[in-house]
Design a protein around this motif. Sequence first.
Motif, PDB file in Angstrom:
ATOM      1  N   GLN A 122       4.484  19.309  -2.983  1.00  0.00           N
ATOM      2  CA  GLN A 122       3.165  18.604  -1.877  1.00  0.00           C
ATOM      3  C   GLN A 122       4.029  16.968  -1.993  1.00  0.00           C
ATOM      4  O   GLN A 122       3.958  16.243  -0.971  1.00  0.00           O
ATOM      5  CB  GLN A 122       1.897  18.098  -3.104  1.00  0.00           C
ATOM      6  CG  GLN A 122       1.008  19.458  -2.669  1.00  0.00           C
ATOM      7  CD  GLN A 122       0.089  19.321  -4.398  1.00  0.00           C
ATOM      8  OE1 GLN A 122       0.241  18.725  -5.497  1.00  0.00           O
ATOM      9  NE2 GLN A 122      -1.155  19.880  -3.666  1.00  0.00           N
ATOM     10  N   ARG A 123       5.069  16.490  -3.017  1.00  0.00           N
ATOM     11  CA  ARG A 123       5.416  15.412  -2.479  1.00  0.00           C
ATOM     12  C   ARG A 123       6.312  15.109  -0.755  1.00  0.00           C
ATOM     13  O   ARG A 123       6.959  14.338  -0.766  1.00  0.00           O
ATOM     14  CB  ARG A 123       6.010  14.404  -3.898  1.00  0.00           C
ATOM     15  CG  ARG A 123       5.561  14.806  -4.800  1.00  0.00           C
ATOM     16  CD  ARG A 123       6.037  13.317  -5.738  1.00  0.00           C
ATOM     17  NE  ARG A 123       7.060  14.067  -5.993  1.00  0.00           N
ATOM     18  CZ  ARG A 123       7.655  14.837  -7.945  1.00  0.00           C
ATOM     19  NH1 ARG A 123       6.689  15.087  -8.327  1.00  0.00           N
ATOM     20  NH2 ARG A 123       8.372  15.464  -8.217  1.00  0.00           N
ATOM     21  N   VAL A 124       7.322  16.515  -1.550  1.00  0.00           N
ATOM     22  CA  VAL A 124       7.882  16.601  -1.047  1.00  0.00           C
ATOM     23  C   VAL A 124       7.099  15.997   2.025  1.00  0.00           C
ATOM     24  O   VAL A 124       7.216  15.804   2.236  1.00  0.00           O
ATOM     25  CB  VAL A 124       8.625  17.157   0.548  1.00  0.00           C
ATOM     26  CG1 VAL A 124       9.374  18.101   1.179  1.00  0.00           C
ATOM     27  CG2 VAL A 124      10.047  17.444  -1.288  1.00  0.00           C
ATOM     28  N   THR A 146      11.460  10.842  -2.771  1.00  0.00           N
ATOM     29  CA  THR A 146       9.989  11.910  -3.459  1.00  0.00           C
ATOM     30  C   THR A 146      10.302  11.829  -5.178  1.00  0.00           C
ATOM     31  O   THR A 146       9.445  12.891  -5.576  1.00  0.00           O
ATOM     32  CB  THR A 146       9.605  13.031  -2.486  1.00  0.00           C
ATOM     33  OG1 THR A 146      11.474  13.727  -3.067  1.00  0.00           O
ATOM     34  CG2 THR A 146       9.394  12.533  -1.314  1.00  0.00           C
ATOM     35  N   ALA A 147      11.937  11.441  -5.421  1.00  0.00           N
ATOM     36  CA  ALA A 147      11.806  12.342  -7.471  1.00  0.00           C
ATOM     37  C   ALA A 147      11.896  14.020  -6.703  1.00  0.00           C
ATOM     38  O   ALA A 147      11.050  14.821  -8.625  1.00  0.00           O
ATOM     39  CB  ALA A 147      10.848  11.236  -7.791  1.00  0.00           C
ATOM     40  N   CYS A 148      12.328  14.256  -5.988  1.00  0.00           N
ATOM     41  CA  CYS A 148      12.870  15.326  -6.442  1.00  0.00           C
ATOM     42  C   CYS A 148      13.936  16.334  -6.237  1.00  0.00           C
ATOM     43  O   CYS A 148      14.288  15.363  -5.821  1.00  0.00           O
ATOM     44  CB  CYS A 148      11.842  16.310  -4.847  1.00  0.00           C
ATOM     45  SG  CYS A 148      10.290  16.426  -4.943  1.00  0.00           S
ATOM     46  N   ALA A 149      14.566  18.084  -6.790  1.00  0.00           N
ATOM     47  CA  ALA A 149      16.224  17.788  -6.611  1.00  0.00           C
ATOM     48  C   ALA A 149      16.781  18.152  -5.121  1.00  0.00           C
ATOM     49  O   ALA A 149      15.288  18.440  -4.632  1.00  0.00           O
ATOM     50  CB  ALA A 149      16.077  19.049  -7.407  1.00  0.00           C
ATOM     51  N   ARG A 150      17.658  18.022  -5.206  1.00  0.00           N
ATOM     52  CA  ARG A 150      17.989  17.972  -3.308  1.00  0.00           C
ATOM     53  C   ARG A 150      17.590  19.535  -3.158  1.00  0.00           C
ATOM     54  O   ARG A 150      17.288  19.876  -1.867  1.00  0.00           O
ATOM     55  CB  ARG A 150      19.238  17.262  -3.286  1.00  0.00           C
ATOM     56  CG  ARG A 150      20.122  18.575  -2.213  1.00  0.00           C
ATOM     57  CD  ARG A 150      21.620  17.696  -1.845  1.00  0.00           C
ATOM     58  NE  ARG A 150      22.161  17.706  -0.163  1.00  0.00           N
ATOM     59  CZ  ARG A 150      21.879  18.641   0.406  1.00  0.00           C
ATOM     60  NH1 ARG A 150      21.686  20.521   0.165  1.00  0.00           N
ATOM     61  NH2 ARG A 150      21.884  19.066   1.514  1.00  0.00           N
ATOM     62  N   LYS A 209       0.945  -1.347   0.024  1.00  0.00           N
ATOM     63  CA  LYS A 209      -0.085   0.177   0.285  1.00  0.00           C
ATOM     64  C   LYS A 209       1.175   1.163  -0.072  1.00  0.00           C
ATOM     65  O   LYS A 209       0.935   2.574  -0.906  1.00  0.00           O
ATOM     66  CB  LYS A 209      -1.099   0.357   0.955  1.00  0.00           C
ATOM     67  CG  LYS A 209      -1.680   1.227   1.321  1.00  0.00           C
ATOM     68  CD  LYS A 209      -2.778   1.112   2.678  1.00  0.00           C
ATOM     69  CE  LYS A 209      -3.591   2.132   2.576  1.00  0.00           C
ATOM     70  NZ  LYS A 209      -3.288   3.538   3.396  1.00  0.00           N
ATOM     71  N   SER A 210       2.055   1.063   0.676  1.00  0.00           N
ATOM     72  CA  SER A 210       3.064   2.437   0.789  1.00  0.00           C
ATOM     73  C   SER A 210       3.726   2.421  -0.116  1.00  0.00           C
ATOM     74  O   SER A 210       3.252   3.842  -1.292  1.00  0.00           O
ATOM     75  CB  SER A 210       3.707   2.497   2.287  1.00  0.00           C
ATOM     76  OG  SER A 210       4.962   3.154   1.420  1.00  0.00           O
ATOM     77  N   GLU A 257       1.410   7.004  -6.287  1.00  0.00           N
ATOM     78  CA  GLU A 257      -0.121   7.949  -6.920  1.00  0.00           C
ATOM     79  C   GLU A 257       0.781   9.109  -6.865  1.00  0.00           C
ATOM     80  O   GLU A 257       0.465  10.274  -7.269  1.00  0.00           O
ATOM     81  CB  GLU A 257      -0.521   7.408  -6.050  1.00  0.00           C
ATOM     82  CG  GLU A 257      -1.606   6.365  -6.301  1.00  0.00           C
ATOM     83  CD  GLU A 257      -2.675   6.980  -5.416  1.00  0.00           C
ATOM     84  OE1 GLU A 257      -3.210   6.989  -4.204  1.00  0.00           O
ATOM     85  OE2 GLU A 257      -3.873   5.374  -5.776  1.00  0.00           O
ATOM     86  N   ASP A 258       1.376   9.649  -5.869  1.00  0.00           N
ATOM     87  CA  ASP A 258       1.831  10.893  -5.343  1.00  0.00           C
ATOM     88  C   ASP A 258       2.701  11.571  -6.318  1.00  0.00           C
ATOM     89  O   ASP A 258       3.298  12.540  -6.923  1.00  0.00           O
ATOM     90  CB  ASP A 258       3.628  10.791  -3.947  1.00  0.00           C
ATOM     91  CG  ASP A 258       2.110  10.836  -2.489  1.00  0.00           C
ATOM     92  OD1 ASP A 258       0.951  10.706  -2.722  1.00  0.00           O
ATOM     93  OD2 ASP A 258       3.449  10.508  -1.527  1.00  0.00           O
ATOM     94  N   LEU A 259       4.039  10.569  -7.276  1.00  0.00           N
ATOM     95  CA  LEU A 259       4.818  10.843  -8.238  1.00  0.00           C
ATOM     96  C   LEU A 259       3.492  11.393  -9.453  1.00  0.00           C
ATOM     97  O   LEU A 259       4.884  12.191 -10.011  1.00  0.00           O
ATOM     98  CB  LEU A 259       5.715   9.643  -8.438  1.00  0.00           C
ATOM     99  CG  LEU A 259       6.965   9.200  -7.411  1.00  0.00           C
ATOM    100  CD1 LEU A 259       7.019   7.767  -8.349  1.00  0.00           C
ATOM    101  CD2 LEU A 259       7.708   9.922  -7.304  1.00  0.00           C
TER     102      LEU A 259
END
Length: 229
Positions: A153-155, A189-193, A137-138, A144-146
């Motif tokens: 919002q992802r962070v 979170t697939a974001c830049a640092r 589930k996690s 879904e977040d991605l």
Amino acid sequence: MADKSKLWYLENFNLFSSLKQDSMMELNKISLEKEIGKNQPVYFPNEPSNSIFMLKTGRVKISRYSKDGKEMILAFINPGEVFGEMAYLGEEERTDIAITVEPSFICAINKNDFAQFVEKNPALNLRLTRLIGLKLKSYSERIEDLVFKDSKQRVISFLLKLAEENGKKVGDQMFVKPFLKHQDIADLTACARQTVNDVLTDLRERGIIDFDRKKLIINNPDALRVILK
């Protein structure tokens, strides 16, 4: 480690908290403990899935790599958690890689020995099924977040889930120890640092959170939830 036995650590895993003493002694007998240094592999993709692992101390990173070599971090395993449990469900080969991110003590149990142990303790099967279901589930929620959330919002979603899964509530605040490195959060979170740094700094300046290298304090969880709406 010398002053605490392997049995002591096994008894403090939530998964085994309801087992009787004779069952715990049997579990102690069939498990092997390993001391693994920092940044060392526990297992690799395509290796036979022969064992279930339990982390006693330290931290382990679970990742997958794309064909072009890009890493996707699936989870960080903390003390008291089980990993590699898909072997119990019949997984033949590992599909991910597990690497320590700090010196770790790990218990390993052969999957066949573990299956026989679960047969003698049927309540454990229900707990394992629930554990695996929660992990799946996690993973689904992360996907879904991605797809549906922007980087900010992802962070924020990640911070809330981290607190809900690993934090302690004290009054209206939530405490998480240890906190992750900004790069780890970026990878998860697939974001830049820099994006992670900007979001965390903004939330701290607004008094919603506080943090340092050792801990995260969410002063106002409801304020984070409002941002996600």
